[in-house]
Design a protein around this motif. Structure first.
Motif, PDB file in Angstrom:
ATOM      1  N   THR A 152       0.824  -1.218   0.000  1.00  0.00           N
ATOM      2  CA  THR A 152       0.000   0.000   0.000  1.00  0.00           C
ATOM      3  C   THR A 152       0.857   1.266   0.000  1.00  0.00           C
ATOM      4  O   THR A 152       0.665   2.158  -0.809  1.00  0.00           O
ATOM      5  CB  THR A 152      -0.946   0.021   1.211  1.00  0.00           C
ATOM      6  N   THR A 181       0.823   3.288  -4.067  1.00  0.00           N
ATOM      7  CA  THR A 181       0.916   4.752  -4.011  1.00  0.00           C
ATOM      8  C   THR A 181       1.745   5.282  -5.180  1.00  0.00           C
ATOM      9  O   THR A 181       1.377   6.273  -5.823  1.00  0.00           O
ATOM     10  CB  THR A 181       1.560   5.178  -2.666  1.00  0.00           C
ATOM     11  N   ARG A 235      -7.062  -0.368  -5.888  1.00  0.00           N
ATOM     12  CA  ARG A 235      -8.090  -0.374  -4.831  1.00  0.00           C
ATOM     13  C   ARG A 235      -8.283  -1.779  -4.266  1.00  0.00           C
ATOM     14  O   ARG A 235      -8.374  -1.976  -3.060  1.00  0.00           O
ATOM     15  CB  ARG A 235      -9.420   0.184  -5.370  1.00  0.00           C
ATOM     16  N   ALA A 243      -5.501  -2.481  -2.062  1.00  0.00           N
ATOM     17  CA  ALA A 243      -5.583  -1.704  -0.825  1.00  0.00           C
ATOM     18  C   ALA A 243      -6.545  -2.355   0.176  1.00  0.00           C
ATOM     19  O   ALA A 243      -6.231  -2.464   1.367  1.00  0.00           O
ATOM     20  CB  ALA A 243      -6.037  -0.285  -1.149  1.00  0.00           C
ATOM     21  N   CYS A 277      -2.086  -0.525   7.322  1.00  0.00           N
ATOM     22  CA  CYS A 277      -2.532  -0.251   5.945  1.00  0.00           C
ATOM     23  C   CYS A 277      -3.841   0.528   5.826  1.00  0.00           C
ATOM     24  O   CYS A 277      -4.192   0.965   4.722  1.00  0.00           O
ATOM     25  CB  CYS A 277      -2.699  -1.564   5.182  1.00  0.00           C
ATOM     26  N   SER A 301      -3.552   4.110   4.310  1.00  0.00           N
ATOM     27  CA  SER A 301      -3.203   4.071   2.879  1.00  0.00           C
ATOM     28  C   SER A 301      -4.392   3.582   2.064  1.00  0.00           C
ATOM     29  O   SER A 301      -4.662   4.087   0.967  1.00  0.00           O
ATOM     30  CB  SER A 301      -2.021   3.127   2.632  1.00  0.00           C
ATOM     31  N   ALA A 302      -5.108   2.597   2.616  1.00  0.00           N
ATOM     32  CA  ALA A 302      -6.251   2.044   1.888  1.00  0.00           C
ATOM     33  C   ALA A 302      -7.324   3.112   1.681  1.00  0.00           C
ATOM     34  O   ALA A 302      -7.864   3.279   0.576  1.00  0.00           O
ATOM     35  CB  ALA A 302      -6.820   0.851   2.645  1.00  0.00           C
ATOM     36  N   LEU A 330      -6.174   5.493  -0.992  1.00  0.00           N
ATOM     37  CA  LEU A 330      -6.208   4.932  -2.347  1.00  0.00           C
ATOM     38  C   LEU A 330      -7.635   4.764  -2.858  1.00  0.00           C
ATOM     39  O   LEU A 330      -7.876   4.739  -4.061  1.00  0.00           O
ATOM     40  CB  LEU A 330      -5.484   3.570  -2.367  1.00  0.00           C
TER      41      LEU A 330
END
Length: 914
Positions: free
Chosen positions: A649, A654, A680, A683, A694, A697-698, A701
């Motif tokens: 992620t 990214t 996605r 993620a 994560c 970040s998920a 995203l």
């Protein structure tokens, strides 16, 4: 000189050197003046300035004390200030004396050796079990080799040899005498004497526990030069036998009638070295040629034998190492000796070889050799020269299959010796004749079975051929690419690191015990060997650019044979650099090779810790970007076999979703959407697997896709109660508020509060800012939200200053003040007498009371004034309650009662608070 001049000469000589020669001059004067002294019985006097007479043995004056002092001094400097260089110069001096046939050569070496044996460091090292330095070891090696030369002097008298032997045995018996292989331990069978003449001579040394640097010289004392075949070889350029049938294993002549010399190769080469050292270069050259011709014949015979075996036993996949003692890295340096003897002959015009006719006279054979001046080309094939022989013998030696010796020193010596030989070869320019020899030897090495380190099957402990193969590859590439690749690919293996490698048949039972599987910890030079393997692979990759078939083969070889992730990573980077050189379009096949290797590194290092891992992951994404959009898509779809969820992620997805990547790849909307969709999916999978690291970040995203974003948020909520810390939750909550989801931010903030615990003295805790932020957020949302968070705050925070800060802020503004359309709400300030602020006020007062007692238990006078300030702060909070004044007075009275022992402090309390 006339009488006067002579008198002057003597007087000046005595005056200038009076300290050295006065006693001698006095003694001589006495003898000359005495009538019947010995000196007066002889006519004339010696003339040292006239040089030796033709019959005299050449003999210089040797200043023994000076030699001893010098060696002692150089050894005491322990390798600093060029002392090693000085000692090497002394050794060179010994060689020079031997060449001049000066009998002092051996005497000088004896003096040097005695000083070496007396070196106090020897016993120190032996006690500590530490190894001596490499430079120092090399000096001992040279010492051993020089003694070998001395005892092999073809003209020394038997009594001389006997006294040397006695001396050598004495040194050999001293327990600090250095061992030949450089470490204290490990034995090798006595292999020096392969000739029958030495068969029974070494019974006494065979039960010795180890070989010292003098063992070979001691064994060489059994060797002699009386063999008539040997005599003929070294004395004549025309010694042939054309009627000879060349069928026996050890026949004296080959099928062309040329003389052969079958002796253990290192021993035979030591003879060549001895002949050169004692000033017989022609004889040395003749013996060298006979040895090389013998080696070439043996090669041929071995090849024929192996081919027959293969026909008879096509499925038997074993290899026998007939050479436990390789010639490269051998203490006697046989290949180096042959190579330099032959190279020396190239540089010398034939005629300029001094003619030592006395050699054969002294041996009492064939006194008149009229053909002494004939060039020694007699035993060379058409188009061959000393140079071609030198090159060929170096290739034979380097390609020989040999077992990895024991001990760090001997292993490093194998590498060093190999590199020295190759660098000498690199100085020679390859012409057509030499290319022919390279081809011939390369083919032989590939087909020769157990005698070759490049044979089809090799023993798992045989010395790898990477360095040599790299040299062969680059030399052959312009002339025969197919053969060059065959050699390099065959050499890529490193069986010692493979669990399934054949154990082989070592043919010598005593060695079997030590060759058990997985013994590679004793391969001390393994990291050097692996980097040489990597170099070989890199050389092939560079050469194969643009050739799809070859690149695929090289890739397979790397994946099969290289076991170290950092080396594979280096190769991946190399391939990437070569593929994307600025001056041309990228080589797409090579880029794919680079990516393939990168993916292999990812898989290899996924579950093991590697400090370069982040760099590797970033690099892989760059490489996949160069290959194209489908490569990026593919690494995202199979992320779990390559990356940790955090890497996938925070680095991979990214980077893939960044603007620079989209621009770099010129993606259209459709392609962008396909990549985003993969990102996605990745993620959400990562957030499920590792929500703590994560989730944020998920969410980021998935921002642009409502359903994915909702799913990510739900994953966070599910994980919040169990798997996440307050720091992670506050971070995500702040992100939610920033993104315009205040209610969601509030929900996460309340969850974060349940994980938090701030004790009374943690007034600088990093989470304080988050608590203040969460209260401000609840306050801005309205009375209900504030009412819901305050019990959580009271439960989690025991720090009085933090609580009073929150309290102060809540009483200054109305909850939910910024309402619809940005107009101020007409809300009223909340009352401190009613919930939820009453609860907060009570908790704050309680916290001040508890903190005061906690501080007073361990207070020292230097903190008194600070404590009084703290009480003033407390009073401000107490006074916010409607009966606060009474409460505070009671609190102070209480303190005065409980802590009346702290008189000075209580006096200060009275002064300030009455």
């Amino acid at each position: 000189m006339n009488r006067d001049q002579l008198q002057k000469f003597v007087q000046y000589l005595i005056t200038v050197h009076h300290t050295e020669v006065l006693p001698t001059a006095q003694k001589l004067a006495d003898e000359i003046l005495s009538q019947n002294s010995e000196i007066n019985q002889v006519h004339g006097a010696p003339d040292p300035t006239a040089g030796a007479s033709i019959d005299d043995e050449n003999c210089w004056h040797l200043d023994e004390e000076q030699v001893q002092e010098q060696v002692k001094l150089f050894l005491s400097q322990g390798g600093y200030h060029g002392s090693g260089k000085q000692l090497n110069l002394l050794f060179a001096k010994v060689r020079e004396m031997l060449k001049m046939r000066d009998s002092n050569g051996a005497r000088m070496l004896t003096l040097i050796t005695e000083q070496f044996m007396a070196d106090p460091r020897l016993s120190l090292w032996r006690q500590q079990g530490t190894a001596m330095t490499d430079k120092y070891r090399q000096l001992w090696d040279e010492l051993g080799a020089l003694w070998m030369c001395i005892v092999l002097n073809p003209h020394c008298k038997l009594e001389q040899k006997a006294s040397w032997l006695k001396q050598l045995k004495k040194w050999n018996g001293v327990d600090v005498c250095p061992w030949e292989d450089g470490n204290h331990g490990s034995e090798l069978p006595n292999l020096t004497n392969a000739l029958p003449q030495g068969a029974n001579a070494n019974q006494d040394s065979s039960n010795r526990p180890h070989r010292t640097v003098f063992t070979r010289a001691i064994e060489a004392c059994d060797l002699h030069w009386q063999d008539s075949h040997l005599q003929h070889i070294i004395s004549s350029d025309l010694y042939t036998n054309y009627c000879y049938h060349d069928d026996a294993e050890n026949s004296l002549f080959d099928s062309r009638g040329w003389p052969l010399w079958h002796e253990h190769v290192p021993t035979a080469c030591a003879r060549v070295d001895a002949l050169r050292s004692h000033g017989y270069p022609r004889e040395a050259l003749r013996l060298a040629i006979a040895i090389v011709n013998t080696l070439r014949r043996q090669q041929q015979k071995q090849l024929e034998m192996f081919r027959t075996q293969k026909k008879e036993l096509p499925h038997k996949s074993i290899t026998s190492i007939t050479n436990l003692e390789g010639w490269v890295g051998h203490p006697l340096d046989p290949v180096g000796t042959l190579f330099s003897s032959l190279m020396e002959a190239c540089h010398t015009d034939d005629e300029s070889f001094p003619v030592f006719s006395d050699f054969t006279e002294n041996m009492g054979q064939c006194k008149s050799l009229e053909y002494q001046h004939l060039p020694a080309h007699k035993f060379l094939e058409e188009g061959e020269s000393y140079l071609t022989l030198a090159v060929e013998v170096a290739l034979i030696g380097l390609g020989q299959q040999r077992i990895m010796p024991d001990g760090l020193y001997t292993q490093e010596k194998v590498c060093r010796n190999e590199e020295q030989l190759i660098s000498k070869l690199q100085e020679i320019e390859l012409d057509d004749t030499l290319v022919k020899i390279f081809r011939k030897q390369a083919v032989f090495l590939l087909e020769a079975g157990p005698y070759s380190g490049l044979g089809e099957i090799i023993h798992r402990e045989s010395v790898p051929m990477h360095t040599f193969a790299k040299y062969l590859f680059t030399s052959l590439l312009p002339h025969d690419a197919e053969l060059a690749y065959k050699i390099a690919l065959r050499a890529m293996r490193l069986l010692v690191l493979e669990s399934t490698a054949p154990a082989g048949d070592l043919t010598r039972p005593h060695h079997m015990a030590s060759v058990v599987p997985n013994r590679y910890p004793r391969w001390f030079t393994l990291s050097h060997i692996e980097s040489q393997q990597c170099e070989l692979a890199s050389t092939m990759l560079t050469a194969a650019k643009g050739d799809v078939r070859r690149l695929e083969t090289v890739l397979e070889s790397i994946q099969k044979n290289i076991h170290s992730s950092s080396h594979i990573f280096k190769l991946a980077q190399d391939a990437f650099k070569i593929a994307t050189l600025m001056d041309s379009l990228p080589d797409i096949t090579l880029l794919k090779v680079s990516l393939e290797l990168g993916l292999q590194v990812m898989r290899m290092t996924l579950s093991t810790l590697n400090w370069r891992r982040r760099e590797m992951v970033r690099w892989l994404v760059t490489c996949a970007t160069e290959v194209g959009v489908y490569a990026l898509d593919s690494i995202m779809q199979s992320w779990f076999t390559l990356f940790t969820p955090t890497e996938a992620t925070s680095i991979v997805a990214t980077t893939v979703m960044s603007n620079s990547t989209i621009v770099r790849l010129h993606l259209d909307c459709h392609q962008q959407e396909k990549l985003a969709s993969s990102a996605r999916t990745l993620a959400l999978q990562c957030a499920m697997k590792d929500p703590q690291n994560c989730a944020l970040s998920a969410l980021t995203l998935c921002e642009k896709d409502h359903i994915a974003f909702e799913t990510a948020y739900q994953i966070v909520l599910d994980a919040a109660t169990t798997g996440m810390s307050y720091t992670q939750l506050f971070t995500i909550a702040r992100y939610m508020e920033h993104r315009g989801y205040p209610m969601r931010a509030y929900k996460l903030a309340t969850l974060a509060m349940t994980h938090l615990n701030l004790s009374y003295n943690q007034d600088t805790h990093p989470a304080i800012n988050d608590v203040l932020w969460a209260c401000a957020l609840s306050h801005s949302l309205g009375k209900n939200e504030l009412a819901a968070i305050i019990p959580l705050v009271v439960k989690s925070v025991k720090c009085a200053t933090v609580l009073s800060d929150i309290l102060r802020r809540c009483t200054l503004t109305t909850p939910g003040m910024v309402g619809l359309h940005g107009r101020r709400n007409s809300g009223k300030l909340m009352s401190l007498d009613k919930a939820p602020l009453r609860q907060l006020l009570d908790a704050t007062i309680g916290a001040y009371i508890n903190t005061t007692h906690s501080r007073l238990t361990h207070i020292s006078p230097r903190h008194y004034s600070e404590f009084i300030e703290f009480l003033s702060k407390a009073r401000e909070t107490f006074l916010m309650a409607h009966d606060g004044h009474i409460q505070f007075t009671q609190f102070i009275d209480n303190l005065k009662q409980i802590y009346k022992g702290k008189k000075k402090l209580m006096m200060l309390v009275r002064e300030r608070f009455g």
